[in-house]
Scaffold this motif. Structure first.
Motif: not given
Length: 338
Positions: A92-93, A150, A145, A125, A84, A89
Motif C-alpha cells: 500500500y505505501i 487499500w 487505508r 498512512y 510497517v 501495508d
C-alpha cells in the motif's frame, strides 16, 4: 534426532506469543506477493494501469521484479523499521508513493521519498492518503487505508498468494523458517510444561490455517489464542460503530493482549485496560521486527527477539537499544540438547 529441552528462562512464563513471519515462517514468499501486487496495481488496466499484464511472466520474473520494486529489499527494511507490520501495508505505501511521484519504474525515487517521512507507520498512512488525494484528485476516502485503493491491494495480494486463473498461488511453496521437526518440538515442549503457545500475526486467519496444519503445530495451540488480522479488522469495525477511530495493528499492543487473554475477551475491555495486569508479567512475546517489540513494550511484556527477519543479524543492535530481554539468532536456539 537428539533429545531437547527448552532453555531455563522459558520456565518463568505461562504464555508465549509468537509472531509468524520472520519467526516461524519465512517472509520471502510474502515479499514476492507484495512486489507483484505493486506491479499489478500500477500497470494492470483492472487497477490503475493501462494494459493487461501477463501473470505467468510476472511469476517467472518475480525475483527481478522484487529487486527493482523494493530496491534490493532496502525499502522493506526501511518500512519495517518505522513499524510497517503487514505486507498489505508494505504494498500500500509503495503504491501510494509511486502514484504521488507519478512513476511506475523509478523505485529508487520511492525509496528516497520514504526516507523523508519522520513518523511511524500509523501516522504515515493518513499522511500518504491526503497527499495522494491532492496529487491525483482521487477522493480522500478512496485513498485511506480503509478505502478502495487499500481494498484493491488486498484483492491483488490474495490473488498472487492463493492463485488466479491458471497461475498457481505462491503460498503452496511456503516452508517454515526453522527445521520443521524442531518447530514441532518447541511447541510440544511448551504444551507439556503447561505454557500456552499463542499466535499474534498480521496474517489473516485463512493464511495461518494452511501452514499450521501442514507443519503440525496447530494441535499445540488453543484455537482461541491464534490471533490474526481478522481479529484486528473486527475490533476496529466494532469501535467504529461506536464512534471510536483507532488503528489496532502493531505496534498497538491489541493483538498480543488479545492472544494473552483469548479471542472471547471483550475488545472494549482490552482497549480500556480492563484486564488482569498480572498476566502480562508471565507473558513472553517472540518477534523479529520493530513493530513487535514496540507492541510488546506497550503492554509491558518481556520480549524475545529473533534475528531471522528482513534485517537479519543487523537488527541485533536495534533490539539491544530497545532493551529486549532476550536475543537469539533464531527460534531454534530456544532449544538446548539434554
Amino acid at each position: 534426532m537428539a533429545e531437547y529441552k527448552l532453555k531455563p528462562f522459558v520456565d518463568k512464563y505461562k504464555t508465549v506469543i509468537f509472531d509468524m513471519d520472520g519467526v516461524i515462517s519465512s517472509e520471502q514468499m510474502y515479499w514476492n506477493c507484495a512486489a507483484l501486487t505493486v506491479y499489478e496495481l500500477l500497470n494492470d488496466k483492472d487497477y490503475y494501469g493501462n494494459q493487461a499484464i501477463d501473470r505467468q511472466w510476472c511469476i517467472d520474473n518475480v525475483k527481478a521484479l522484487r529487486e527493482k520494486i523494493f530496491c534490493n529489499d532496502t525499502t522493506i527494511k526501511l518500512a519495517k523499521n518505522i513499524g510497517v507490520n503487514s505486507n498489505w501495508d508494505l504494498a500500500y505505501i509503495v503504491v501510494c508513493m509511486a502514484m504521488i511521484l507519478h512513476t511506475k519504474d523509478d523505485f529508487d525515487k520511492v525509496y528516497d521519498y520514504t526516507k523523508t517521512f519522520d513518523c511511524n507507520a500509523l501516522e504515515m498512512y493518513d499522511i500518504l492518503a491526503e497527499l495522494l488525494s491532492k496529487k491525483t484528485s482521487m477522493p480522500l476516502e478512496d485513498c485511506l487505508r480503509t478505502g478502495s485503493l487499500w481494498k484493491n491491494v488486498q484483492v491483488s495480494f490474495q490473488d498472487w498468494y492463493w492463485g488466479k486463473g491458471k497461475t498457481q498461488g505462491l503460498c503452496y511453496n511456503e516452508q517454515p523458517l526453522i527445521d520443521a521437526e524442531k518447530l514441532i518440538i518447541i511447541m510440544k515442549l511448551l504444551y507439556e510444561k503447561g505454557i500456552t503457545p499463542c499466535i499474534g500475526t498480521g496474517r489473516p486467519k485463512r493464511e495461518i490455517i494452511h501452514p499450521m496444519t501442514k507443519w503440525g503445530i496447530g494441535k499445540y495451540m488453543p484455537e482461541n489464542r491464534r490471533i490474526n488480522y481478522n481479529h484486528v479488522l473486527d475490533a476496529e469495525a466494532e469501535f467504529e460503530k461506536n464512534g471510536i477511530d483507532v488503528a489496532l495493528t502493531k505496534p498497538h499492543p491489541f493483538m498480543f493482549l488479545k492472544a494473552m487473554l483469548g479471542e472471547e475477551y471483550p475488545n472494549d475491555k482490552i482497549l480500556n485496560g480492563d484486564y488482569d495486569k498480572s498476566l502480562v508479567k508471565t507473558t513472553l512475546v517472540v518477534g523479529d521486527a520493530g513493530a513487535d517489540i514496540l507492541a510488546s513494550q506497550a503492554m509491558g511484556a518481556d520480549f524475545l527477539a529473533v534475528l531471522t527477519g528482513i534485517s537479519g543479524v543487523e537488527a541485533k543492535g536495534y533490539f539491544e537499544e530497545q532493551k529486549a530481554q532476550y536475543i537469539l539468532d533464531s527460534l531454534e536456539q530456544i532449544l538446548e540438547e539434554e
